[in-house]
Each structure stands twice: as C-alpha cells, then as structure tokens.
Design an enzyme around this catalytic site. Structure first.
Site, PDB file in Angstrom:
ATOM      1  N   LEU A 126      11.040   9.150   1.569  1.00  0.00           N
ATOM      2  CA  LEU A 126      10.687   8.502   3.075  1.00  0.00           C
ATOM      3  C   LEU A 126      11.630   7.719   3.484  1.00  0.00           C
ATOM      4  O   LEU A 126      12.532   7.530   4.639  1.00  0.00           O
ATOM      5  CB  LEU A 126       9.306   7.966   3.196  1.00  0.00           C
ATOM      6  CG  LEU A 126       9.086   7.151   4.209  1.00  0.00           C
ATOM      7  CD1 LEU A 126       8.840   8.049   5.439  1.00  0.00           C
ATOM      8  CD2 LEU A 126       7.662   6.472   4.085  1.00  0.00           C
ATOM      9  N   GLY A 132      13.800   1.013   5.889  1.00  0.00           N
ATOM     10  CA  GLY A 132      12.860   0.862   4.907  1.00  0.00           C
ATOM     11  C   GLY A 132      11.680   0.739   5.104  1.00  0.00           C
ATOM     12  O   GLY A 132      10.961   1.507   5.377  1.00  0.00           O
ATOM     13  N   SER A 133      11.175  -0.720   5.151  1.00  0.00           N
ATOM     14  CA  SER A 133       9.930  -0.936   5.920  1.00  0.00           C
ATOM     15  C   SER A 133       9.724  -0.418   7.430  1.00  0.00           C
ATOM     16  O   SER A 133       8.647  -0.153   7.896  1.00  0.00           O
ATOM     17  CB  SER A 133       9.856  -2.432   6.111  1.00  0.00           C
ATOM     18  OG  SER A 133       9.890  -3.090   4.869  1.00  0.00           O
ATOM     19  N   TRP A 157      16.410   5.420  -2.624  1.00  0.00           N
ATOM     20  CA  TRP A 157      15.422   4.771  -3.444  1.00  0.00           C
ATOM     21  C   TRP A 157      14.224   5.817  -3.951  1.00  0.00           C
ATOM     22  O   TRP A 157      13.081   5.621  -3.782  1.00  0.00           O
ATOM     23  CB  TRP A 157      14.475   3.668  -2.858  1.00  0.00           C
ATOM     24  CG  TRP A 157      15.474   2.555  -2.008  1.00  0.00           C
ATOM     25  CD1 TRP A 157      15.176   2.244  -0.840  1.00  0.00           C
ATOM     26  CD2 TRP A 157      16.416   1.912  -2.644  1.00  0.00           C
ATOM     27  NE1 TRP A 157      16.385   1.508  -0.331  1.00  0.00           N
ATOM     28  CE2 TRP A 157      16.876   1.078  -1.655  1.00  0.00           C
ATOM     29  CE3 TRP A 157      16.947   1.698  -3.907  1.00  0.00           C
ATOM     30  CZ2 TRP A 157      18.058  -0.004  -1.680  1.00  0.00           C
ATOM     31  CZ3 TRP A 157      17.986   0.612  -3.994  1.00  0.00           C
ATOM     32  CH2 TRP A 157      18.429  -0.115  -2.801  1.00  0.00           C
ATOM     33  N   ARG A 244      -1.109   3.683  -2.845  1.00  0.00           N
ATOM     34  CA  ARG A 244      -0.812   2.419  -3.048  1.00  0.00           C
ATOM     35  C   ARG A 244      -1.848   1.856  -4.187  1.00  0.00           C
ATOM     36  O   ARG A 244      -1.518   1.208  -4.845  1.00  0.00           O
ATOM     37  CB  ARG A 244      -1.016   1.632  -1.731  1.00  0.00           C
ATOM     38  CG  ARG A 244       0.166   1.710  -0.911  1.00  0.00           C
ATOM     39  CD  ARG A 244      -0.001   1.030   0.514  1.00  0.00           C
ATOM     40  NE  ARG A 244       1.035   0.969   1.171  1.00  0.00           N
ATOM     41  CZ  ARG A 244       1.126   1.125   2.512  1.00  0.00           C
ATOM     42  NH1 ARG A 244       0.288   1.146   3.280  1.00  0.00           N
ATOM     43  NH2 ARG A 244       2.641   1.055   3.205  1.00  0.00           N
ATOM     44  N   GLY A 341       7.801 -18.843 -24.843  1.00  0.00           N
ATOM     45  CA  GLY A 341       8.560 -19.834 -24.900  1.00  0.00           C
ATOM     46  C   GLY A 341      10.155 -18.895 -25.093  1.00  0.00           C
ATOM     47  O   GLY A 341      10.355 -18.014 -24.536  1.00  0.00           O
ATOM     48  N   GLU A 365       6.793   1.172  -2.126  1.00  0.00           N
ATOM     49  CA  GLU A 365       5.313   1.721  -1.444  1.00  0.00           C
ATOM     50  C   GLU A 365       4.918   0.859  -0.419  1.00  0.00           C
ATOM     51  O   GLU A 365       3.827   0.596  -0.022  1.00  0.00           O
ATOM     52  CB  GLU A 365       4.279   2.209  -2.454  1.00  0.00           C
ATOM     53  CG  GLU A 365       4.603   3.515  -3.158  1.00  0.00           C
ATOM     54  CD  GLU A 365       3.465   4.166  -3.428  1.00  0.00           C
ATOM     55  OE1 GLU A 365       2.484   4.467  -2.872  1.00  0.00           O
ATOM     56  OE2 GLU A 365       3.402   4.796  -4.516  1.00  0.00           O
TER      57      GLU A 365
END
Length: 381
Positions: A126, A132-133, A157, A244, A341, A365
């Site tokens: 996609l 992207g967004s 991506w 999602r 640690g 996603e």
C-alpha cells in the site's frame, strides 16, 4: 459492552502447542537472525510443518480455517520469542485479507491454496515514499490494456518482500478522483516487469526483510484485479480493520517476553545481600508492566472478536487495540532494559532486541497518531 470472546479449550490447546514450538524451534535462532539480519528460515519451516504459518485461511482453500482470535494466539506466542518470525503468520494474513474480502472466486482459488500449503507467501503493498499515512496520495498507476493490466510505480516498506511470491498491490486506475480511483491487484513475483529492491537497514525486526518493490510495465492478467475497479482503497482500509489486532498481538507477545525475562532476572540476581525481587520499587515496576500487558491483551482479543463479528465499533476497537498494545510494548520493553541494568543494554540478553522490535509496532499498519485520528472520527462522526 458485552464480552465477545472467551478462549475455548481448542484455543487454549493451540496456544500451548505454538508456545512449545516457539520455545524449541524458533527462540534458539532469534538472536542470530537479528544479529545477522537474516530471514528466519527455521521459523518458517517449523510454522509451515505444524500448519501455523497461515492459520486464518479457510478449509475451502485448503487452510486450517482458524478464527481471528486463534490467529492472534499464534502471532502472540511467536512474537514472545521472536518478533521477526511472528511476521510470517501476520503478513500472510495481511497480504491475503484483501483477496478474502473482495477477490473473485477464480482469484481466491489461484492464490489462497498455495499460501495455505506453505508453497508461497504473500505481502501487502500500500505505502509509497510520498504516500505513507496519506495512502490515497499514491502514484503507482495501473492501466487496462485488453486482457491485461499494466502497472508502473514503486511501493515501499513491504514486509517480507523478496520472500513472498504474491503481493496485493494498490494502484491508481482513475486519476483525479482520490481514493475512489484506487484499485487492488494480485501480482506474482514472476510477472514480467516486477522487481524487488534492496533491503532496508532497520532498527528492529531485522530478521524480516523490508524492501521496495518496483513495477516497470508490469503486466498481469485482467482477472487478477481484486474486486471492482475503484474499490481498492475501501478494501485496503477494511483489511486494516482485520489486521491491526494482529499487530496488537505481536506487540503483546513482545511485551510478554520482556516481562518474562524481567521476572526471571529479578528472582535470580542479588544486590545488597538480597534478591532483587524483594525490592519494592522493582516489584511496582513489574506489577505495572503485567497490568498494562493484561489490559492490552484483553483489548486486542476483544477487537479481533468484534471485527470478525462485524460489530459496529470494530474499526474503533481495532485502532484502539493496536495503539494501546504497541504503546504498552514500547513502555514495557524499555522498563525491561532498565530492570536488567547494564546487562539489559547489551546484546547478550534479548531485552534490547525486544525494545528495538517493539518500536515498529507503533509505526506500521498506521502510526499511533493515525490510530487516534481513526478513533476520534469513529466517536465523533
């Protein structure tokens, strides 16, 4: 709200089986796959041999026919030991979901049995560098030419690109009308004009290759369109409602692995003459970690059940689950590094890998900022 899920005896049995497989056949290779940035072939073999690589595909297409919640259990348990490996079942669902939702019967029969058998894998295409967004701003084009579609453009991506044989690809078929001009297609790696780019150099999930894919006069038969022309963006968004929660499950698994590691460390290590587990400040930290994980897990499971049931609030729950679980994973893994640690900051222990892997769950996603927009619009529309 009425609870839409409860784990059945069969689902509990699946969880135990996949937990054992993950512990024995996937976990031993996780650090090496991360260090060498290589694909987890051992995980793929183990998942395929046990039938857990694509459990969501129905029996009609030679798959196990597992429901959404069972699929999440598989992803969660694998992610608990190796986030990269959990993308095998997760991305197989992501890539095939558009076909399951909108594909013709001919297309389903051509693609899904090979995924179910493990002969092939499938990815989802996609995003683009400048889309992207804002996915509807994509530039990849598809033009009808007789009995074929011709694709030109680049997607980026793409998870497991180069390993997958099939790709569900969104492309503009009618310029100038925005999302209504986007269609979805099934492209095979052997199609002329298809090419896979170089691997991205990533912070985490290094065992899962992420690449660009290129289309240069890429020709595919006309029947490989997914649904009707112009319905691709709607299919893409419907797909994300279903998937999602799988990212939420991945995030929960990563967080659970970090908590398990932290608890073991607190029990084993001594400072100032007593076990770290006796220090109240550290007890509070692991209590908060566990509480957050259980809350996220519950929401993720609820979202999966709601989406499968077609509940009215499924979109909201799907975004909420992904958002909460990924934020939880980032917080829990960061706290795990702190609890361990200096040792936690080294690659001798998996805490730092878990922290790096957790970060991507807040991004792919749909970033968590986008998830909050989706949730707000669901509430306010």
């Amino acid at each position: 709200m009425t609870t839409l899920f409860a784990l059945t005896d069969d689902q509990l049995a699946v969880r135990e089986v996949i937990r054992e497989i993950a512990g024995k056949e996937i976990a031993p290779w996780a650090a090496e796959c991360d260090e060498d940035e290589r694909y987890p072939v051992e995980a793929q073999k183990a998942l395929t041999a046990s039938g857990f690589h694509a459990v969501h595909i129905s029996e009609q297409y030679d798959g196990p026919g597992a429901d959404a919640l069972t699929t999440l259990l598989v992803i969660e348990e694998v992610a608990r030991v190796c986030a990269s490996s959990s993308l095998i079942p997760a991305v197989n669902k992501l890539g095939s979901m558009p076909i399951l939702l909108s594909g013709s019967e001919e297309l389903k029969q051509a693609v899904l049995p090979s995924i179910a058998s493990g002969e092939a894998m499938i990815s989802y295409a996609l995003s683009e560098r400048e889309a992207g967004s804002d996915a509807a701003a994509m530039r990849t084009r598809a033009v009808r030419d007789g009995d074929e579609w011709v694709l030109n453009g680049t997607k980026c991506w793409i998870t497991n690109a180069g390993v997958s044989s099939w790709y569900t690809v969104m492309a503009v078929t009618e310029p100038g009308v925005g999302a209504r001009g986007i269609s979805a297609f099934a492209v095979h790696a052997d199609d002329p004009g298809f090419e896979v780019g170089a691997k991205e150099r990533k912070l985490g999930i290094k065992g899962s290759p992420t690449r660009e894919i290129h289309f240069q006069q890429c020709r595919i038969p006309s029947w490989r369109i997914i649904g009707e022309p112009g319905t691709g963006f709607r299919t893409a968004m419907a797909t994300l409602d279903h998937t999602r929660p799988t990212i939420g499950a991945q995030a929960v698994g990563i967080a659970q692995g970090a908590l398990d590691l932290s608890v073991s460390h607190l029990k084993d290590r001594r400072q100032f003459g007593k076990s770290l587990s006796e220090f109240q400040g550290l007890q509070f930290m692991v209590a908060d970690m566990a509480m957050s994980i259980e809350a996220a897990r519950t929401l993720v499971y609820q979202a999966a059940a709601a989406t499968e049931a077609g509940a009215a609030n499924a979109t909201f729950l799907s975004s909420a689950a992904k958002c909460l679980a990924s934020d939880t994973a980032m917080k829990v893994t960061t706290d795990a590094v702190q609890l361990l640690g200096g040792a936690g900051y080294t690659r001798d222990l998996p805490a730092e890998r878990m922290m790096r892997d957790a970060k991507i769950t807040q991004i792919y996603e749909g970033t968590n900022q986008i998830q909050r927009l989706v949730m707000a619009r669901s509430l306010l529309r």
